[in-house]
Motif scaffolding. Structure first.
Motif, short mmCIF file in Angstrom:
data_model
loop_
_atom_site.label_atom_id
_atom_site.label_comp_id
_atom_site.label_asym_id
_atom_site.label_seq_id
_atom_site.Cartn_x
_atom_site.Cartn_y
_atom_site.Cartn_z
N VAL A 161 1.23 -1.26 0.58
CA VAL A 161 -0.10 -0.14 0.39
C VAL A 161 0.73 1.35 -0.12
CG1 VAL A 161 -1.64 1.31 1.23
CG2 VAL A 161 -1.75 -1.36 1.04
N LEU A 162 0.41 1.94 -1.13
CA LEU A 162 1.23 3.12 -1.82
C LEU A 162 0.45 4.36 -1.16
CD1 LEU A 162 3.57 1.43 -4.32
CD2 LEU A 162 4.15 1.56 -1.89
N SER A 163 0.99 5.23 -0.74
CA SER A 163 0.31 6.74 -0.89
C SER A 163 1.54 7.54 -2.16
CB SER A 163 0.61 7.65 0.39
OG SER A 163 0.11 8.86 0.79
N ARG A 164 0.07 8.60 -2.86
CA ARG A 164 0.50 9.45 -3.57
C ARG A 164 0.23 10.57 -3.01
NH1 ARG A 164 4.29 8.06 -7.43
NH2 ARG A 164 3.07 9.92 -8.64
N ARG A 165 1.05 11.59 -2.78
CA ARG A 165 0.86 13.02 -2.16
C ARG A 165 0.47 14.11 -3.71
NH1 ARG A 165 4.65 11.74 1.47
NH2 ARG A 165 4.51 10.18 3.13
N GLY A 166 1.21 13.68 -4.89
CA GLY A 166 0.36 14.01 -5.81
C GLY A 166 0.28 13.44 -7.51
N LEU A 167 0.73 14.91 -8.17
CA LEU A 167 0.51 13.75 -10.00
C LEU A 167 1.29 13.74 -10.74
CD1 LEU A 167 -2.63 16.39 -10.98
CD2 LEU A 167 -2.72 14.00 -9.63
N ASP A 168 1.90 12.85 -11.12
CA ASP A 168 2.85 13.16 -12.11
C ASP A 168 2.63 12.58 -13.27
OD1 ASP A 168 5.40 12.43 -10.65
OD2 ASP A 168 5.17 10.32 -10.33
N PHE A 169 2.96 14.10 -14.18
CA PHE A 169 3.02 14.27 -15.60
C PHE A 169 4.40 13.32 -16.39
CE2 PHE A 169 0.79 17.36 -13.48
CZ PHE A 169 -0.70 17.87 -14.08
N ARG A 236 9.70 12.82 -16.34
CA ARG A 236 7.69 12.92 -15.05
C ARG A 236 8.20 14.01 -14.60
NH1 ARG A 236 5.68 7.58 -14.16
NH2 ARG A 236 5.27 6.73 -16.30
N VAL A 237 7.58 15.42 -14.52
CA VAL A 237 7.73 16.41 -13.87
C VAL A 237 6.23 15.93 -12.17
CG1 VAL A 237 6.65 18.69 -13.72
CG2 VAL A 237 8.21 18.24 -15.28
N TYR A 238 6.66 16.28 -11.47
CA TYR A 238 5.13 16.33 -9.79
C TYR A 238 4.99 17.69 -10.10
CZ TYR A 238 4.29 14.99 -5.59
OH TYR A 238 3.66 14.27 -4.49
N LEU A 239 2.90 17.76 -9.52
CA LEU A 239 2.66 18.43 -8.88
C LEU A 239 2.42 17.67 -7.08
CD1 LEU A 239 1.63 21.47 -9.05
CD2 LEU A 239 -0.94 20.33 -10.33
N GLU A 240 2.64 18.90 -6.66
CA GLU A 240 1.30 18.80 -5.01
C GLU A 240 1.27 20.10 -4.90
OE1 GLU A 240 3.17 17.76 -0.87
OE2 GLU A 240 3.37 16.14 -2.32
N VAL A 241 -0.26 19.76 -3.64
CA VAL A 241 -0.78 21.58 -3.27
C VAL A 241 -1.22 20.87 -1.85
CG1 VAL A 241 -3.08 22.39 -3.60
CG2 VAL A 241 -1.76 21.90 -5.93
N ARG A 242 -0.56 21.57 -1.19
CA ARG A 242 -1.08 21.76 0.44
C ARG A 242 -1.66 23.03 0.86
NH1 ARG A 242 2.73 18.27 3.41
NH2 ARG A 242 3.56 16.63 2.23
#
Length: 261
Positions: A161-169, A236-242
Motif C-alpha cells: 500500500v503506497l501513498s501518492r501526495r501529488g500528480l506525475d505528468f 516525469r514532472v511532479y505537482l503537489e498542492v498543500r
C-alpha cells in the motif's frame, strides 16, 4: 499567509515510488487526514491519562505507607539503637520514592497538556478544512498527460500500500516547466526523492513542482502563472498542492483545480 517552516515542508514531501500499473483506491480527503490525526492524538492521550491515573493510585498508596514510616517513630528514643540506621535508610528511601513519583506525575501532566494542545490545533485545522479553496485555479505545469494520480495505491505485484501526495505528468526530456499559479517562491532547490523542485506560496495553498533540473527561480522571487520554473530532469514532472493546516500543511488532490492554459 504565514509559511510553514521550510524544513517541515521539504521533509514531508516524500514520494513512494510504485512499479508498473498500480491500482488506485479513493484518495483520503483533507478532513479524513485530520480525523486520522485526531484519532491518533486521542489514543495517545488515553494511554497517558491511564498511566497517570495508575501512577497517582500507586503514589497515594506509597504516601500512606511513607506517612506511617516517617511519623511512626518521631523520637530516636523510641527506636532501639540497633534499628536506628535501618529506620533512617527506610525514611530516606521513602522520601526518594515520593519525590520520584511527583516528578513522574508532573511529566505526565505536561505530556497531557501537549496532547490537549495538539487536539485543539487539529480541531481548528479541521474547521478550516471544511471550506476548501473552491476558487483555486491552476494551470498545468507541463503539457504532458497525467501518468500517476493522487491517492492510495495498491501495487499489483507486491500488494504494498503506497501513498501518492501529488500528480506525475509524462513529458519529453528537458521539457519546459511553468508555475501553476501566481505566488512567492518559498523554496527552490533539492527535495529528497524528487530531484530539484520549487515551493510556491500561492496565498491559500502551497504548490510544489518537482523532478526538475536546477530551477531558474530563487527563494523570494515573485512568479506568475505560466512563468518558467526550469526544465524536466527526466520524463516525469511532479505537482503537489498543500493546504496550510498543521505544521507542514496537508496535501490535497491537485487534479480538480487544473484548468487548461
Amino acid at each position: 499567509m504565514r509559511s510553514a517552516p521550510l524544513a517541515l515542508v521539504a521533509a514531508s514531501l516524500g514520494l513512494a515510488h510504485a512499479g508498473p500499473a498500480p491500482t488506485a483506491t479513493p484518495a483520503p480527503t483533507l478532513t479524513d487526514q485530520l480525523d486520522a490525526q485526531a484519532a491518533t492524538v486521542a489514543k495517545a492521550r488515553d494511554q497517558v491519562a491511564s498511566k497517570r491515573d495508575d501512577r497517582h493510585a500507586a503514589r497515594t498508596q506509597r504516601v500512606r505507607l511513607a506517612y506511617k514510616l516517617l511519623r511512626g517513630a518521631t523520637s530516636p528514643l523510641t527506636v532501639a539503637p540497633s534499628e536506628r540506621l535501618g529506620v533512617a535508610r527506610s525514611r530516606a528511601t521513602a522520601r526518594l520514592l515520593l519525590a520520584r513519583d511527583r516528578a513522574e506525575e508532573a511529566l505526565l501532566a505536561d505530556e497531557l497538556g501537549s496532547l490537549d494542545q495538539a487536539a485543539a490545533r487539529i480541531a481548528r485545522d479541521r474547521d478550516r478544512a471544511e471550506s476548501p479553496p473552491v476558487d483555486l485555479r491552476l494551470i498545468r505545469p507541463v503539457a504532458g498527460p497525467i501518468a500517476r494520480r493522487f491517492g492510495i495505491l495498491v501495487h499489483d505485484s507486491t500488494k504494498a500500500v503506497l501513498s501518492r501526495r501529488g500528480l506525475d505528468f509524462e513529458v519529453d526530456a528537458e521539457a519546459s516547466v511553468v508555475a501553476p499559479a501566481d505566488g512567492i517562491v518559498r523554496y527552490a532547490g533539492p527535495i529528497r526523492g524528487l530531484d530539484q523542485g520549487v515551493v510556491v506560496d500561492c496565498g491559500g495553498v502551497w504548490t510544489v513542482v518537482a523532478k526538475l533540473d536546477p530551477p531558474v527561480v530563487a527563494t523570494g522571487d515573485h512568479v506568475e502563472a505560466g512563468q518558467a520554473l526550469g526544465r524536466a530532469h527526466r520524463y516525469r514532472v511532479y505537482l503537489e498542492v498543500r493546504v496550510p493546516v498543521g505544521p507542514g500543511g496537508l496535501p490535497i488532490d491537485p487534479e480538480p483545480y487544473l484548468v487548461r492554459k
